[in-house]
Scaffold this active site. Structure first.
Site, mmCIF file in Angstrom:
data_model
loop_
_atom_site.group_PDB
_atom_site.id
_atom_site.type_symbol
_atom_site.label_atom_id
_atom_site.label_comp_id
_atom_site.label_asym_id
_atom_site.label_seq_id
_atom_site.Cartn_x
_atom_site.Cartn_y
_atom_site.Cartn_z
ATOM 1 N N LYS A 55 -11.700 0.853 -1.531
ATOM 2 C CA LYS A 55 -10.801 1.520 -2.549
ATOM 3 C C LYS A 55 -11.306 1.600 -3.891
ATOM 4 O O LYS A 55 -12.229 2.536 -4.162
ATOM 5 C CB LYS A 55 -9.496 0.640 -1.925
ATOM 6 C CG LYS A 55 -9.022 1.028 -0.764
ATOM 7 C CD LYS A 55 -7.830 0.163 -0.231
ATOM 8 C CE LYS A 55 -7.455 1.066 1.135
ATOM 9 N NZ LYS A 55 -6.970 -0.084 2.046
ATOM 10 N N HIS B 64 -5.492 -3.291 -2.649
ATOM 11 C CA HIS B 64 -5.364 -2.208 -3.523
ATOM 12 C C HIS B 64 -5.263 -2.921 -4.992
ATOM 13 O O HIS B 64 -5.035 -2.109 -5.914
ATOM 14 C CB HIS B 64 -3.976 -1.571 -3.372
ATOM 15 C CG HIS B 64 -3.790 -0.922 -2.163
ATOM 16 N ND1 HIS B 64 -4.770 0.607 -2.129
ATOM 17 C CD2 HIS B 64 -3.542 -0.853 -0.968
ATOM 18 C CE1 HIS B 64 -4.469 1.146 -0.781
ATOM 19 N NE2 HIS B 64 -3.844 0.034 -0.112
ATOM 20 N N SER C 269 0.546 -1.207 0.063
ATOM 21 C CA SER C 269 -0.003 -0.108 -0.133
ATOM 22 C C SER C 269 0.958 1.193 0.018
ATOM 23 O O SER C 269 0.395 2.270 -0.540
ATOM 24 C CB SER C 269 -0.933 -0.079 1.135
ATOM 25 O OG SER C 269 -0.213 -0.292 2.312
#
Ligand SMILES: *Cc1c(COP(=O)(O)O)cnc(C)c1O
Length: 383
Positions: free
Chosen positions: A232, A201, A173
């Site tokens: 996200k 992610h 990340s």
């Protein structure tokens, strides 16, 4: 306040300030005019009116809240539908919704491990994986970042009879680089360990269909435990664990951060379903994101900026010391640009950085402004 408590809090605050690590929490106005290069909204879905409409409609139909935990009476048909969709997207038999990614990692590690179950972790793993091992009382052994030889060495030294688990971020990340899933799976197979990948992610961004860096390319035989987050790239909130029937039933029985919390609001599940529809129907969003990444890297390299080895939307500028990072971030803020200023303990000391994130929602003018701002920092701000 009791004297001992006020002394303790004051001492910790002072130490943190002295290290230049005090964190300020920005409050964003609804019309916040800064261009955002700090969030994780990679596909520009968080502000998509279709998600907002689905969320409102979900709340109207099923209520603003879920009323109870999943095991009592909070598990609604819309949660069930979403779990089926997430299992299908990732090519797993089942998926289980959690309220947040942090809780998914805590719950999974706590339910699977105990003090006799070593958890082998990449040194740069997300805090929630480290905290999950702590909650389980399991010893964490940290291997060098993306270093399969180091992992194999640690695995070979561990006693052979206890089950063991290897945990890694899929996309790191704060660095933007990706784990070698195939290499990790091979090492795990060789040493009889289960592999857990946190693809917070990667989901929505990587993979043939936005199914992430694991997804359908690496089945449950390679990666028995897959975690994805929904706040996200998918623009809503929550998380899930995907895997075998046995794994998911085990989590339902034993994962305390699953059992002892209220189910996510049904409108949030409805918004995630809308996001999954858009992910499937509009592959051009992902193409546009990768076009943004390529342009940024090309032009940032021309400016001589210290880029990291990353092909994902996370593009750190590696500056090193806290003060430089804060000066660059401040200068960019004056130019109307928000970037992440990342310092210890989020990253190792001496490796402070700007964390720039790109999104399909960034137009050419936004990228122009970012690159101009960074160029100005390079010329004016560095000592
Ligand atoms: C953001 C993140 C999480 C936490 O997910 P939330 O849904 O925000 O709690 C977990 N793991 C990684 C790698 C993350 O980046």
């Amino acid at each position: 306040m009791d004297e001992r408590w006020s002394r303790r809090l004051a001492a910790r605050a002072e130490a943190r300030r002295a290290e230049g690590l005090w964190r300020n929490r920005p409050t964003l106005a609804p019309d916040a005019s800064l261009r955002d290069f700090a969030g994780n909204d990679y596909l520009g879905l968080a502000a998509d009116p279709r998600l907002a409409e689905a969320q409102a409609e979900g709340a109207r139909r099923f209520g603003a809240g879920a009323r109870a935990s999943h095991l009592v009476c909070g598990h609604l048909a819309i949660h069930e539908t979403l779990e089926h969709r997430l299992a299908e997207l990732t090519g797993r038999p089942r998926a289980l919704l959690f309220s947040t990614g942090y809780m998914a990692n805590l719950g999974t590690l706590q339910a699977l491990c105990d003090r006799h179950t070593p958890v082998f972790q990449d040194r740069l793993n997300h805090a929630s994986l480290l905290d999950g091992a702590r909650l389980a009382g399991a010893p964490s052994r940290r291997f060098h970042h993306r270093d399969l030889d180091d992992l194999a060495r640690l695995l070979a030294r561990a006693p052979g009879d206890a089950p063991r688990l290897v945990a890694s971020d899929g996309v790191f990340s704060m660095d933007g680089d990706t784990a070698d899933i195939e290499g990790l799976a091979g090492t795990c197979r060789h040493h009889g360990a289960w592999l857990m990948i946190d693809d917070a992610h990667g989901l929505g961004v990587l993979g043939e269909r936005g199914d992430g860096c694991v997804g359908r390319a690496h089945g449950p035989g390679d990666v028995p435990i897959l975690v994805g987050t929904l706040g996200k790239a998918l623009g809503s909130a929550g998380a899930f664990v995907a895997g075998s029937e046995t794994l998911i039933e085990h989590l339902i029985q034993f994962a305390r951060p699953y059992v002892y919390t209220t189910a996510q609001p049904p409108g949030v599940a409805a918004a995630t379903l809308a996001a999954l529809d858009i992910l499937a129907a509009e592959p051009e969003r992902r193409a546009r994101l990768f076009d943004r990444i390529a342009r940024f890297r090309r032009e940032a390299a021309t400016l001589g900026l210290p880029l990291a080895e990353s092909t994902t939307p996370i593009q750190p500028i590696l500056l090193g010391d806290n003060a430089t990072v804060m000066r660059w971030a401040g200068r960019l803020h004056e130019a109307g640009l928000r970037v992440g200023a990342i310092r210890a303990p989020t990253v190792p000391r001496g490796e402070a950085r700007l964390r720039i994130t790109l999104s399909a929602a960034h137009d050419d003018e936004a990228l122009d402004a970012l690159l101009e701002g960074l160029d100005a920092c390079r010329r004016e701000v560095t000592p």
